[in-house]
Design a protein around this motif. Structure first.
Motif, mmCIF file in Angstrom:
data_model
loop_
_atom_site.group_PDB
_atom_site.id
_atom_site.type_symbol
_atom_site.label_atom_id
_atom_site.label_comp_id
_atom_site.label_asym_id
_atom_site.label_seq_id
_atom_site.Cartn_x
_atom_site.Cartn_y
_atom_site.Cartn_z
ATOM 1 N N ASN A 1 -0.235 16.884 -16.854
ATOM 2 C CA ASN A 1 0.776 17.039 -15.983
ATOM 3 C C ASN A 1 1.925 17.836 -16.758
ATOM 4 N N LYS B 1 14.504 14.771 -17.653
ATOM 5 C CA LYS B 1 13.968 13.512 -17.409
ATOM 6 C C LYS B 1 14.899 12.345 -17.273
ATOM 7 N N GLU C 1 -0.382 5.846 -12.545
ATOM 8 C CA GLU C 1 0.778 5.789 -13.402
ATOM 9 C C GLU C 1 1.736 4.882 -12.699
ATOM 10 N N TYR D 1 -4.595 13.031 -8.336
ATOM 11 C CA TYR D 1 -5.677 12.358 -8.819
ATOM 12 C C TYR D 1 -6.857 11.899 -7.716
ATOM 13 N N GLY E 1 4.237 6.649 -21.791
ATOM 14 C CA GLY E 1 3.388 7.342 -22.419
ATOM 15 C C GLY E 1 4.164 7.894 -23.789
ATOM 16 N N GLY E 2 4.456 9.014 -23.695
ATOM 17 C CA GLY E 2 5.417 9.380 -24.741
ATOM 18 C C GLY E 2 6.804 8.875 -24.678
ATOM 19 N N GLY E 3 7.203 8.178 -23.484
ATOM 20 C CA GLY E 3 8.304 7.470 -23.385
ATOM 21 C C GLY E 3 9.554 8.325 -23.199
ATOM 22 N N VAL E 4 9.351 9.610 -22.739
ATOM 23 C CA VAL E 4 10.389 10.342 -22.738
ATOM 24 C C VAL E 4 11.580 9.977 -21.375
ATOM 25 N N GLY E 5 10.829 9.458 -20.323
ATOM 26 C CA GLY E 5 11.372 8.958 -19.189
ATOM 27 C C GLY E 5 12.254 7.690 -19.435
ATOM 28 N N PHE F 1 7.033 14.000 -12.231
ATOM 29 C CA PHE F 1 8.394 14.058 -12.701
ATOM 30 C C PHE F 1 8.350 15.055 -14.007
ATOM 31 N N LYS F 2 7.055 15.309 -14.619
ATOM 32 C CA LYS F 2 7.283 16.319 -15.494
ATOM 33 C C LYS F 2 7.951 17.955 -15.379
ATOM 34 N N GLY G 1 -1.748 10.117 -17.637
ATOM 35 C CA GLY G 1 -0.268 10.352 -18.288
ATOM 36 C C GLY G 1 0.283 9.152 -18.968
ATOM 37 N N THR H 1 5.828 8.237 -10.669
ATOM 38 C CA THR H 1 6.049 9.465 -11.540
ATOM 39 C C THR H 1 5.343 10.564 -11.107
ATOM 40 N N TYR I 1 9.021 1.615 -15.784
ATOM 41 C CA TYR I 1 8.810 2.839 -16.161
ATOM 42 C C TYR I 1 7.411 2.862 -16.828
ATOM 43 N N PRO I 2 6.342 3.772 -16.161
ATOM 44 C CA PRO I 2 5.111 3.914 -17.121
ATOM 45 C C PRO I 2 5.316 4.732 -18.254
#
Ligand SMILES: *Cc1c(COP(=O)(O)O)cnc(C)c1O
Ligand SMILES: [Zn+2]
Length: 407
Positions: free
Chosen positions: A138, A215, A350, A384, A239-243, A111-112, A301, A378, A236-237
């Motif tokens: 990603n 996103k 993820e 992977y 990381g940075g939380g943007v999604g 989804f990036k 991710g 995602t 939602y998985p």
């Protein structure tokens, strides 16, 4: 009718506003900036049925996206990914209405691509010629490829042990690629210095305002694919939380437009036990997270020890009565196999983490059997290949399968 109804940028921390027609990074106060639209105008000129017949990509929502001139769109056909029922795995964890939003089938395999498509398009519109970013793999892959399509030069710094394929994607696109013997936070420091020294545009997570807009289209699509209804829970998985910030923003915009009604879905931030700063902050009822030392997880991710937008992730969780859950790597791998065996979907670690979290939350009663639950996958499992370990019998040309089975 205008192509985009973007009005300006605002700071969620100090409320200062900025123009969406100039290059902007963080607010002067250090906070990420968010994009605002003239929703009252959109409400007058657009209704959900107007979307019928538009192209099956995220650009179908162009009024709610920041690119003002159609000519600046840099697209590889991203968006409108499948929204599919998961009846077998749902039955296995006794959730009657379990769905997967599958971002494995999108350009670059994660989804990036959404953030990159909108971020790079807007960068092109703003006249940016060169950008730099740290990545866990990603995002760098997606941004390198979209930037190549836009004719924008890219410099990427990623951890040495980021998934190999993402390294190749950056390299093949012609980006300047550097590996760092460290974490994404170390890559971030190196990029920060390069940005200062060479005046590059910093495309780090949340340091430019438009990746969230790409996103957020996951939230728009989920609502449209459910017939302009909202599920009870979205996992939602993180990381940075943007999604998750984007999905929360999208659903609020849809409510403001009157396209969906009722309360927002409970948003669940899923993290790995080896890197769970948001979960820790949520458990302690804090508004922001602390740096997570020595983070590690196979779900690369979401290996982000401190997210710039942590306070926005936590706000989305608190305001929707959601929660934050950490799951262990072993369970992620088991779930990944189970999903492939029961549903035929080979998803990324993820994504598998969100299913483990759904399972745990069903077990402890936080999710009810009858609720409609959406798990975000995602990315594609095939990005992977090394996370799957199998023992396979090897035959000689003269062997038979019976012999190999010892029959
Ligand atoms: C980047 C990434 C995530 C985390 O996304 P954020 O929106 O930054 O939290 C999850 N899954 C995959 C496959 C990723 O590449
Ligand atoms: Zn500010």
């Amino acid at each position: 009718m205008k192509f985009s109804y973007v009005s300006h940028l605002h700071c969620p921390t100090c409320s200062k506003t900025y123009s969406a027609r100039e290059k902007n990074q963080l607010c002067v106060c250090g906070s990420p900036l968010l994009v605002d639209y003239d929703l009252d105008e959109i409400k007058k000129v657009l209704k959900p049925s107007d979307l019928l017949g538009r192209e099956a990509s995220l650009w179908r929502y162009h009024e709610l996206l920041p690119v003002e001139n159609k000519e600046n769109i840099v697209s590889l056909g991203e968006g409108m990914t499948p929204f599919i029922p998961m009846p077998h795995i749902g039955k296995d964890m006794s959730i009657r209405h379990l769905f997967m939003k599958d971002e494995g089938v999108i350009p670059t395999g994660t989804f990036k691509a959404r953030g990159a498509a909108v971020g790079v398009s807007k960068a092109k519109e703003l006249g940016i010629k060169e950008l730099a970013m740290p990545t866990n793999g990603n995002a760098g892959a997606a941004w390198s490829l979209y930037a190549a399509r836009a004719g924008i030069k890219t410099s990427i710094v990623m951890p040495l042990d980021a998934p190999r394929i993402t390294r190749n994607e950056c390299a093949v696109s012609g980006a300047n690629l550097y590996l760092v013997n460290g974490l994404i936070s170390d890559a971030g420091k190196i990029v920060g210095q390069a940005v200062k020294d060479y005046g590059l545009f910093d495309a780090s997570t949340l340091k430019e305002p438009y990746r969230i807009e790409g996103k957020k289209t996951m939230g728009l699509e989920i609502a449209e694919q459910m017939g302009w209804k909202m599920p009870d829970v979205i996992l939602y998985p993180t990381g940075g939380g943007v999604g998750i910030i984007g999905i929360y923003k999208a659903l609020n915009e849809l409510i403001a437009l009157g396209w969906v009604k009722g309360s927002l879905p409970r948003l669940v931030a899923v993290q790995a036990e080896g890197c769970a700063p948001i979960v820790k902050a949520w458990k302690e009822k804090k508004p922001a997270s602390e740096f997570w030392p020595d983070s590690s997880t196979i779900a690369f991710g979401i290996n982000v020890p401190k997210a710039l937008g942590d306070f926005l992730v936590l706000e989305a969780v608190y305001k929707t009565d959601g929660c934050a859950v950490a799951v262990d790597d072993q369970s992620i791998l088991e779930e990944q196999q189970k999903i492939a065996a029961l549903e035929g979907a080979f998803i990324c670690p993820e994504g598998a983490a969100t299913f483990v979290a759904a399972r745990r939350l069903r077990e402890n009663g936080w999710i009810k059997e009858e609720e409609t639950v959406v798990a975000l996958n995602t990315g594609a499992g095939i990005k992977y290949p090394d996370t799957v370990h199998v023992e396979v019998p090897v035959l000689q040309p003269e062997d038979t399968i019976q012999k190999a089975m010892g029959v």
